[in-house]
Design an enzyme around this catalytic site. Structure first.
Site, PDB file in Angstrom:
ATOM      1  N   GLU A  39       0.848  -1.192   0.000  1.00 16.79           N
ATOM      2  CA  GLU A  39       0.000   0.000   0.000  1.00 16.79           C
ATOM      3  C   GLU A  39       0.881   1.238   0.000  1.00 16.79           C
ATOM      4  OE1 GLU A  39      -4.251  -0.126   1.954  1.00 16.79           O
ATOM      5  OE2 GLU A  39      -2.716  -0.567   3.441  1.00 16.79           O
ATOM      6  N   GLU A  74      -4.193   0.921  -2.795  1.00 16.61           N
ATOM      7  CA  GLU A  74      -4.968   0.825  -1.555  1.00 16.61           C
ATOM      8  C   GLU A  74      -5.632  -0.539  -1.467  1.00 16.61           C
ATOM      9  OE1 GLU A  74      -6.858   1.986   2.005  1.00 16.61           O
ATOM     10  OE2 GLU A  74      -5.261   3.004   0.914  1.00 16.61           O
TER      11      GLU A  74
END
Length: 89
Positions: free
Chosen positions: A18, A23
């Site tokens: 991430e 994400e």
């Protein structure tokens, strides 16, 4: 390579971390109203959310340099999968 360009299975750890353009989400809740109240905390009198709706992440990425959102992957990159209904597919 990214998770979208290779075969991955439940339990695998993805080869990307991430960051500002990647994400991981373990939910598909789009609207703030879908996020359960149990995901709220009080920080010095201010309500903060421990789970953000996916729409907020999409908006943030659109307002910066863009990116990819991977559903069904934990914050530490483990593929757990996600059950979705037909309207979410």
């Amino acid at each position: 390579s990214t998770p979208s360009s290779m075969h991955i299975s439940i339990g695998d750890v993805v080869a990307v971390s991430e960051d500002v353009t990647h994400e991981f989400k373990m939910h598909s809740k789009m609207a703030l109203e879908e996020v359960p109240r149990k995901c709220e905390a009080n920080d010095k009198g201010k309500v903060v959310r421990t789970m953000q709706p996916t729409s907020k992440t999409i908006s943030a990425m659109l307002n910066t340099q863009g990116g990819k959102i991977y559903l069904g992957i934990t914050d530490d990159g483990v593929v757990e999968g996600l059950t979705m209904n037909q309207s979410q597919v």
